[in-house]
Design an enzyme around this catalytic site. Structure first.
Site, PDB file in Angstrom:
ATOM      1  NE  ARG A  52      21.674  20.794  10.891  1.00 20.72           N
ATOM      2  CZ  ARG A  52      22.943  21.214  11.469  1.00 20.72           C
ATOM      3  NH1 ARG A  52      22.679  22.142  12.396  1.00 20.72           N
ATOM      4  NH2 ARG A  52      23.964  20.993  11.038  1.00 20.72           N
ATOM      5  CG  ASP A  83      31.130  29.907  10.884  1.00 16.39           C
ATOM      6  OD1 ASP A  83      31.274  29.177  10.112  1.00 16.39           O
ATOM      7  OD2 ASP A  83      30.722  29.914  12.040  1.00 16.39           O
ATOM      8  CE1 TYR A 140      28.937  22.651   5.110  1.00 18.69           C
ATOM      9  CE2 TYR A 140      30.337  24.256   5.569  1.00 18.69           C
ATOM     10  CZ  TYR A 140      29.432  23.304   6.202  1.00 18.69           C
ATOM     11  OH  TYR A 140      28.853  23.642   7.196  1.00 18.69           O
TER      12      TYR A 140
END
Ligand code: NAD
Ligand code: G6P
Ligand code: MN
Length: 465
Positions: A94, A172, A268
């Protein structure tokens, strides 16, 4: 009532303790006979497994069996549900996903932009293998998957398991957005409203929030308060509870609503609509990876180790009867070891809607098939669905407008090319995918980022020729 068996896949995930706690809280409505944790990393999983032993011994004595294992056959045989949250490559990868694009002036994010592409290249194979493994031992189990990047993973799953209606990919974020902003509608909670939403995962918009009692759409109330009430953010009280990253993001939604007031965008969308601002706001030496490493990961693992050492939760602030009291309605919303109230709640609510054939509405990923008639019928939409014992049934959206249609078609082309690139081992398609992504765009930059990703990911990436 039937007692179910559940496998928690990615048992070492930082979110697993919350799920275990949630399963204790709903044990009467959703009784279990066996819980299994499965992970490829025994050392990491053991820490959380030892916490689970204490938790279940003290708060779930009715549970017949609890095991944690790295053996697939043991983990997947005779299960009714697999709740999946794996991270192929771990947080170490990540870090690269976030920092390599930033080095070239592009958005550096776990699931969006070039970082989401790299995560996708790693995840696709891992998730497809996992689904095949689960199917080998439990043909009828429901596979509820949180693993990211969910949009890309869902597209790949649709291609390889087209007839398997028991694999459901979820997120979520929409539900967290509802948890946070719905109170602006005269104090309602997300359980008071039924959402309508469309898009791709981490790329969509709420269009309605229908009051469950009256049918009235309260989204305009939420939006008007976000536009006109200077105290709205403060009233919601997310500051102080979250890390800097999430405080910025939840505040930024106010700006997005001002620019695009026709709906309530997913948080987002900030990466696709304001990529320059998001890059300027980033610090390559302290990205979200660093926050998670020093924050949630550390906190959750230390917490589990501490409970494991003590061998009891009774008499501590973590004792469930102390933490939750007897207020059942409230309890359901708040397993908070990971500081993400919605995460465990949502997946357990989904499992319960399936198990009890409740036909409640969830926002999940499903094939378009005419839900939005003026876009590709193959698109894996994130959309409101009724979910019961026969699976998910998408609710009609109808034709969408040019702005959202253009954005979605571009993003879906990027996602499809990413899946093509992974499955065909095509460097050219990987390059095309990155160029189509609104967070990258420039071909020369895309090639540099792609080449660095290939180097650092090694065998995690499919071989690209
Ligand atoms: P994490 O790295 O803390 O935990 C992931 C666990 O998965 C690790 O213990 C790892 O060993 C294990 N793992 C990796 N590959 C595996 C495999 N092939 N089989 C079994 N186990 C495997 O990660 P996290 O921060 O807890 O997040 C877990 C996942 O959930 C990530 O994919 C994250 O993006 C996702 N997530 C999704 C949502 C959503 O909205 N969809 C929300 C939160 C987290
Ligand atoms: C939200 C998103 C997830 C994402 C997570 C990242 O919950 O819906 O898809 O994985 O945020 O959170 P983190 O705290 O790991 O940055
Ligand atoms: Mn998500």
């Amino acid at each position: 009532m039937k007692k179910f068996s559940i496998s928690l896949v990615g048992g070492g995930s930082t979110y697993t303790p919350d799920m275990m706690e949630m399963l204790c809280l709903v044990k009467e409505k959703f009784p279990l006979k066996k819980i299994t944790m499965y992970d490829v990393n025994a050392e990491r999983q053991n820490v959380i497994g030892q916490y689970g032993e204490v938790l279940f011994r003290e708060f779930y004595p009715e549970l017949e069996e609890f095991v944690y294992t790295t053996d697939k056959e043991e983990a997947f045989t005779d299960i009714d549900f697999a709740l999946v949250q794996i991270r192929q490559g771990g947080l170490a990868m990540r870090e690269h996903d976030e920092k390599i694009p930033l080095k070239y002036g592009c958005v550096g994010q776990e699931t969006c932009g070039a970082g989401g592409f790299a995560y996708g290249m790693r995840s696709i194979g891992a998730i497809l293998d996992l689904i095949a493994d689960i199917r080998k031992y439990s043909k009828e189990a429901w596979i509820l998957n949180y693993s990211n990047p969910a949009a890309i993973v869902a597209e790949a799953t649709k291609r390889v398991f087209p007839d398997d209606k028991k694999v459901i990919h979820i997120c979520d974020m929409p539900i967290s957005i509802m948890d946070i902003y719905t109170p602006l509608a005269d104090g309602r909670t997300r359980h008071d409203v039924e959402p309508r939403y469309f898009g791709l995962n981490h790329f969509g918009w709420f269009t309605h929030l229908y009051d469950k009692k009256t049918g009235v759409d309260v989204l305009p109330i939420v939006r008007d308060r976000m536009l006109n009430d200077k105290n709205a953010a403060e009233e919601l009280g997310f500051t102080g509870k979250n890390d800097d990253y999430w405080n910025f993001t939840f505040n930024h939604l106010f700006q997005m609503v001002k620019d695009f007031p026709q709906s309530l965008p997913n948080t987002y969308m900030q990466y696709y609509l304001y990529p320059r601002r998001m890059v300027e706001h980033s610090d390559i030496s302290n990205t979200r990876y660093d926050e998670v490493k020093k924050g949630r990961e550390k906190r959750v693992l230390e917490f589990c180790k501490e409970i494991g050492r003590r061998g009891t939760m009774k008499g501590t602030p973590y004792d469930l009867t102390v933490k939750y009291g007897n207020d059942d309605a409230d309890n359901f919303q708040k397993a908070t070891i990971a500081h993400n109230d919605a995460h465990a709640t949502y997946i357990v609510e989904l499992a319960m809607s399936i198990a009890g054939n409740l036909n409640e509405v969830f926002l999940i990923m499903t094939k378009n098939n005419g839900i939005i008639p003026n876009i590709d019928s193959e698109m894996m939409l994130e959309v409101a669905c009724r979910v019961g014992a026969n699976g998910a049934e998408g609710l009609n959206v109808g034709p969408i407008a040019s702005f959202e249609k253009g954005l979605l078609e571009n993003q879906y082309a990027y996602e499809k090319l990413t899946v093509d690139a992974a499955m065909e081992g095509s460097y050219q398609k990987a390059l095309q995918a990155l160029v189509l992504n609104r967070c990258v765009n420039d071909a020369e930059t895309a090639r540099k980022i792609l080449n660095e990703f290939i180097t650092v990911n090694g065998d995690y990436f499919p071989k690209l020729i």
